[in-house]
Design a protein around this motif. Structure first.
Motif, PDB file in Angstrom:
ATOM      1  N   MET A  91       0.819  -1.201   0.000  1.00 21.38           N
ATOM      2  CA  MET A  91       0.000   0.000   0.000  1.00 21.38           C
ATOM      3  C   MET A  91       0.864   1.267   0.000  1.00 21.38           C
ATOM      4  SD  MET A  91      -3.068  -1.298   0.021  1.00 21.38           S
ATOM      5  CE  MET A  91      -2.286  -2.427  -1.132  1.00 21.38           C
ATOM      6  N   ASP A  92       0.187   2.403  -0.234  1.00 19.48           N
ATOM      7  CA  ASP A  92       0.872   3.687  -0.111  1.00 19.48           C
ATOM      8  C   ASP A  92       0.672   4.209   1.306  1.00 19.48           C
ATOM      9  OD1 ASP A  92      -1.760   4.443  -0.072  1.00 19.48           O
ATOM     10  OD2 ASP A  92      -1.701   5.536  -1.964  1.00 19.48           O
ATOM     11  N   GLU A  93       0.835   5.482   1.485  1.00 22.96           N
ATOM     12  CA  GLU A  93       0.716   6.022   2.849  1.00 22.96           C
ATOM     13  C   GLU A  93      -0.738   6.185   3.307  1.00 22.96           C
ATOM     14  OE1 GLU A  93       1.389  10.577   1.194  1.00 22.96           O
ATOM     15  OE2 GLU A  93       2.561   9.830   2.883  1.00 22.96           O
ATOM     16  N   HIS A  94      -1.692   5.900   2.442  1.00 22.28           N
ATOM     17  CA  HIS A  94      -3.104   5.947   2.823  1.00 22.28           C
ATOM     18  C   HIS A  94      -3.789   4.630   2.418  1.00 22.28           C
ATOM     19  CE1 HIS A  94      -2.902  10.177   3.902  1.00 22.28           C
ATOM     20  NE2 HIS A  94      -2.295  10.427   2.739  1.00 22.28           N
ATOM     21  N   CYS A 140      -0.040   4.638  -5.633  1.00 19.55           N
ATOM     22  CA  CYS A 140       1.334   5.065  -5.881  1.00 19.55           C
ATOM     23  C   CYS A 140       1.869   5.849  -4.692  1.00 19.55           C
ATOM     24  CB  CYS A 140       1.381   5.916  -7.148  1.00 19.55           C
ATOM     25  SG  CYS A 140       3.057   6.421  -7.594  1.00 19.55           S
ATOM     26  N   CYS A 141       3.123   5.715  -4.397  1.00 16.82           N
ATOM     27  CA  CYS A 141       3.759   6.308  -3.209  1.00 16.82           C
ATOM     28  C   CYS A 141       3.774   7.828  -3.308  1.00 16.82           C
ATOM     29  CB  CYS A 141       5.187   5.788  -3.068  1.00 16.82           C
ATOM     30  SG  CYS A 141       5.278   3.975  -3.087  1.00 16.82           S
ATOM     31  N   ASN A 142       3.179   8.476  -2.346  1.00 18.33           N
ATOM     32  CA  ASN A 142       3.162   9.929  -2.308  1.00 18.33           C
ATOM     33  C   ASN A 142       4.335  10.515  -1.528  1.00 18.33           C
ATOM     34  OD1 ASN A 142       0.764  10.006  -3.763  1.00 18.33           O
ATOM     35  ND2 ASN A 142      -0.490   9.848  -1.918  1.00 18.33           N
ATOM     36  N   ASP A 143       4.993   9.668  -0.719  1.00 18.80           N
ATOM     37  CA  ASP A 143       6.087  10.186   0.104  1.00 18.80           C
ATOM     38  C   ASP A 143       7.444   9.641  -0.326  1.00 18.80           C
ATOM     39  OD1 ASP A 143       5.793   7.596   0.874  1.00 18.80           O
ATOM     40  OD2 ASP A 143       5.523   7.985   3.019  1.00 18.80           O
ATOM     41  N   GLY A 144       7.514   9.017  -1.495  1.00 15.07           N
ATOM     42  CA  GLY A 144       8.797   8.562  -2.013  1.00 15.07           C
ATOM     43  C   GLY A 144       9.243   7.202  -1.522  1.00 15.07           C
ATOM     44  N   ARG A 145       8.482   6.553  -0.675  1.00 17.45           N
ATOM     45  CA  ARG A 145       8.887   5.235  -0.186  1.00 17.45           C
ATOM     46  C   ARG A 145       8.489   4.148  -1.182  1.00 17.45           C
ATOM     47  NH1 ARG A 145       6.944   4.219   5.773  1.00 17.45           N
ATOM     48  NH2 ARG A 145       8.323   2.438   5.420  1.00 17.45           N
ATOM     49  N   GLN A 146       9.143   2.997  -1.005  1.00 14.39           N
ATOM     50  CA  GLN A 146       8.845   1.855  -1.878  1.00 14.39           C
ATOM     51  C   GLN A 146       7.417   1.373  -1.649  1.00 14.39           C
ATOM     52  OE1 GLN A 146      10.593   0.328  -4.266  1.00 14.39           O
ATOM     53  NE2 GLN A 146       8.903  -1.083  -4.617  1.00 14.39           N
ATOM     54  N   GLY A 147       6.737   1.007  -2.707  1.00 14.84           N
ATOM     55  CA  GLY A 147       5.371   0.503  -2.578  1.00 14.84           C
ATOM     56  C   GLY A 147       4.628   0.705  -3.870  1.00 14.84           C
ATOM     57  N   GLY A 148       3.320   0.808  -3.764  1.00 16.39           N
ATOM     58  CA  GLY A 148       2.512   1.086  -4.928  1.00 16.39           C
ATOM     59  C   GLY A 148       2.519  -0.003  -5.965  1.00 16.39           C
ATOM     60  N   GLN A 149       2.261  -1.237  -5.576  1.00 15.91           N
ATOM     61  CA  GLN A 149       2.184  -2.307  -6.563  1.00 15.91           C
ATOM     62  C   GLN A 149       1.178  -3.348  -6.093  1.00 15.91           C
ATOM     63  OE1 GLN A 149       5.435  -5.131  -6.893  1.00 15.91           O
ATOM     64  NE2 GLN A 149       6.417  -4.296  -5.033  1.00 15.91           N
ATOM     65  N   MET A 150       0.575  -4.020  -7.073  1.00 16.94           N
ATOM     66  CA  MET A 150      -0.319  -5.137  -6.813  1.00 16.94           C
ATOM     67  C   MET A 150      -0.051  -6.196  -7.863  1.00 16.94           C
ATOM     68  SD  MET A 150      -2.236  -4.653  -4.078  1.00 16.94           S
ATOM     69  CE  MET A 150      -3.526  -5.874  -4.332  1.00 16.94           C
ATOM     70  N   GLY A 151      -0.056  -7.444  -7.454  1.00 18.10           N
ATOM     71  CA  GLY A 151       0.192  -8.533  -8.390  1.00 18.10           C
ATOM     72  C   GLY A 151      -0.566  -9.785  -7.993  1.00 18.10           C
ATOM     73  N   ILE A 152      -0.641 -10.730  -8.939  1.00 15.39           N
ATOM     74  CA  ILE A 152      -1.245 -12.040  -8.695  1.00 15.39           C
ATOM     75  C   ILE A 152      -0.289 -13.084  -9.240  1.00 15.39           C
ATOM     76  CG2 ILE A 152      -3.180 -13.582  -9.197  1.00 15.39           C
ATOM     77  CD1 ILE A 152      -4.968 -11.187  -9.450  1.00 15.39           C
ATOM     78  N   VAL A 203     -12.306  -6.920  -0.731  1.00 14.27           N
ATOM     79  CA  VAL A 203     -11.858  -6.223   0.477  1.00 14.27           C
ATOM     80  C   VAL A 203     -12.273  -4.766   0.333  1.00 14.27           C
ATOM     81  CG1 VAL A 203      -9.907  -5.521   1.905  1.00 14.27           C
ATOM     82  CG2 VAL A 203      -9.926  -7.792   0.862  1.00 14.27           C
ATOM     83  N   MET A 204     -13.121  -4.313   1.226  1.00 14.17           N
ATOM     84  CA  MET A 204     -13.623  -2.937   1.167  1.00 14.17           C
ATOM     85  C   MET A 204     -12.550  -1.951   1.630  1.00 14.17           C
ATOM     86  SD  MET A 204     -16.871  -2.594   0.202  1.00 14.17           S
ATOM     87  CE  MET A 204     -17.631  -1.265   1.130  1.00 14.17           C
ATOM     88  N   PRO A 205     -12.590  -0.729   1.136  1.00 15.85           N
ATOM     89  CA  PRO A 205     -11.723   0.313   1.701  1.00 15.85           C
ATOM     90  C   PRO A 205     -11.979   0.447   3.203  1.00 15.85           C
ATOM     91  CG  PRO A 205     -12.700   1.071  -0.350  1.00 15.85           C
ATOM     92  CD  PRO A 205     -13.377  -0.224  -0.025  1.00 15.85           C
ATOM     93  N   GLY A 206     -10.902   0.710   3.923  1.00 15.49           N
ATOM     94  CA  GLY A 206     -10.987   0.807   5.378  1.00 15.49           C
ATOM     95  C   GLY A 206     -10.440  -0.392   6.115  1.00 15.49           C
ATOM     96  N   ASN A 207     -10.200  -1.503   5.386  1.00 10.26           N
ATOM     97  CA  ASN A 207      -9.667  -2.700   6.037  1.00 10.26           C
ATOM     98  C   ASN A 207      -8.148  -2.669   6.183  1.00 10.26           C
ATOM     99  OD1 ASN A 207     -11.858  -4.911   6.509  1.00 10.26           O
ATOM    100  ND2 ASN A 207     -12.397  -3.976   4.559  1.00 10.26           N
ATOM    101  N   TYR A 208      -7.467  -1.979   5.292  1.00 13.43           N
ATOM    102  CA  TYR A 208      -6.014  -1.835   5.414  1.00 13.43           C
ATOM    103  C   TYR A 208      -5.748  -0.492   6.095  1.00 13.43           C
ATOM    104  CZ  TYR A 208      -6.138  -5.514   1.871  1.00 13.43           C
ATOM    105  OH  TYR A 208      -6.391  -6.675   1.186  1.00 13.43           O
ATOM    106  N   THR A 209      -5.014  -0.540   7.189  1.00 11.87           N
ATOM    107  CA  THR A 209      -4.843   0.677   7.998  1.00 11.87           C
ATOM    108  C   THR A 209      -3.395   1.063   8.247  1.00 11.87           C
ATOM    109  OG1 THR A 209      -4.985  -0.675  10.023  1.00 11.87           O
ATOM    110  CG2 THR A 209      -7.041   0.282   9.184  1.00 11.87           C
ATOM    111  N   VAL A 210      -2.441   0.176   7.955  1.00 13.83           N
ATOM    112  CA  VAL A 210      -1.031   0.462   8.229  1.00 13.83           C
ATOM    113  C   VAL A 210      -0.393   1.057   6.971  1.00 13.83           C
ATOM    114  CG1 VAL A 210       1.193  -0.498   8.919  1.00 13.83           C
ATOM    115  CG2 VAL A 210      -0.927  -1.440   9.890  1.00 13.83           C
ATOM    116  N   PRO A 211       0.179   2.267   7.039  1.00 14.39           N
ATOM    117  CA  PRO A 211       0.833   2.852   5.864  1.00 14.39           C
ATOM    118  C   PRO A 211       1.903   1.923   5.302  1.00 14.39           C
ATOM    119  CG  PRO A 211       0.565   4.523   7.555  1.00 14.39           C
ATOM    120  CD  PRO A 211       0.181   3.210   8.180  1.00 14.39           C
ATOM    121  N   HIS A 212       1.919   1.777   3.985  1.00 12.44           N
ATOM    122  CA  HIS A 212       2.876   0.923   3.272  1.00 12.44           C
ATOM    123  C   HIS A 212       2.756  -0.542   3.692  1.00 12.44           C
ATOM    124  CE1 HIS A 212       4.725   4.566   1.699  1.00 12.44           C
ATOM    125  NE2 HIS A 212       4.685   5.043   2.932  1.00 12.44           N
ATOM    126  N   GLN A 213       1.577  -0.916   4.105  1.00 13.68           N
ATOM    127  CA  GLN A 213       1.323  -2.294   4.528  1.00 13.68           C
ATOM    128  C   GLN A 213       1.497  -3.259   3.367  1.00 13.68           C
ATOM    129  OE1 GLN A 213      -2.550  -2.774   6.237  1.00 13.68           O
ATOM    130  NE2 GLN A 213      -2.288  -4.948   6.677  1.00 13.68           N
TER     131      GLN A 213
END
Length: 205
Positions: free
Chosen positions: A69-72, A128-140, A91-101
């Protein structure tokens, strides 16, 4: 005077015979035979009814949906629909709560079937990462190891929502998928809350 000799009597003629003619025979004409025109066709044989084909049982395989995830992360949700357009995971929005989880979840899908994958982001900026950290991807990927046999990958830039299709087959494997670089500070989540269909965010203006 001398007496003359008596006259010789004339012979009695034979009586005239009356010939009765034969009756004219009456012939009854034979009926004219009716012959079919052309050769007699062979009788049409009924086609045998083919035996019904036995339904092919689906072949379930383990599939892993993974990402970061990103920071939100609370803004993000996803869902998978089968070939009948029936939602089978979400999975509905609101279930993931940890930034960059890190997200790692194993699902059971059917081999050779085609599925539709739906992403939603309430912030309308994808994951996509708004704070420059690694993340922003989804795969199967096929199997239980995330990122090993990848058949779908997305970098996370999709705005408010996006829809993708993927088919589970050997020909769907990506040749050089991006590596799955999970943030070590965010342990993977295997137990997000599943729910009903999500309502898509309105399109970006």
């Amino acid at each position: 005077f001398p007496t003359s000799a008596p006259a010789t009597p004339r012979p009695t003629p034979f009586p005239t015979r009356q010939i009765t003619p034969f009756p004219t025979p009456q012939f009854t004409p034979l009926p004219t035979p009716t012959f079919p025109i052309g050769p007699t066709p062979f009788p049409t044989l009924a086609q045998p009814t083919p035996a019904p084909l036995a339904p092919v049982a689906p072949i379930p395989v383990d599939m892993t949906i993974y990402g970061q995830m990103d920071e939100h992360p609370e803004e993000f949700g996803w869902a998978i629909f089968n070939q009948d357009d029936t939602e089978i995971y979400s999975v509905m929005p609101g279930n993931y709560t940890v930034p960059h989880q890190t997200i790692v979840l194993t699902l059971s899908l059917n081999f050779t079937d085609t599925y539709r994958l739906f992403f939603i982001d309430l912030g309308r900026n994808g994951i996509c990462c708004n704070d420059g950290r690694q993340g922003g991807q989804m795969g199967i990927s096929v199997g239980t190891t995330p990122g090993q046999f990848v058949i779908f990958h997305h970098g996370g830039e999709f705005g408010g929502y996006a829809t993708f299709e993927f088919t589970i087959s050997g020909s769907s494997l990506l040749q050089s998928p991006p590596p799955f670089n999970a943030d070590a500070s965010s342990p993977p989540s295997q137990t997000p809350t599943t729910s009903a269909n999500t309502e898509p965010a309105p399109p970006d203006n």
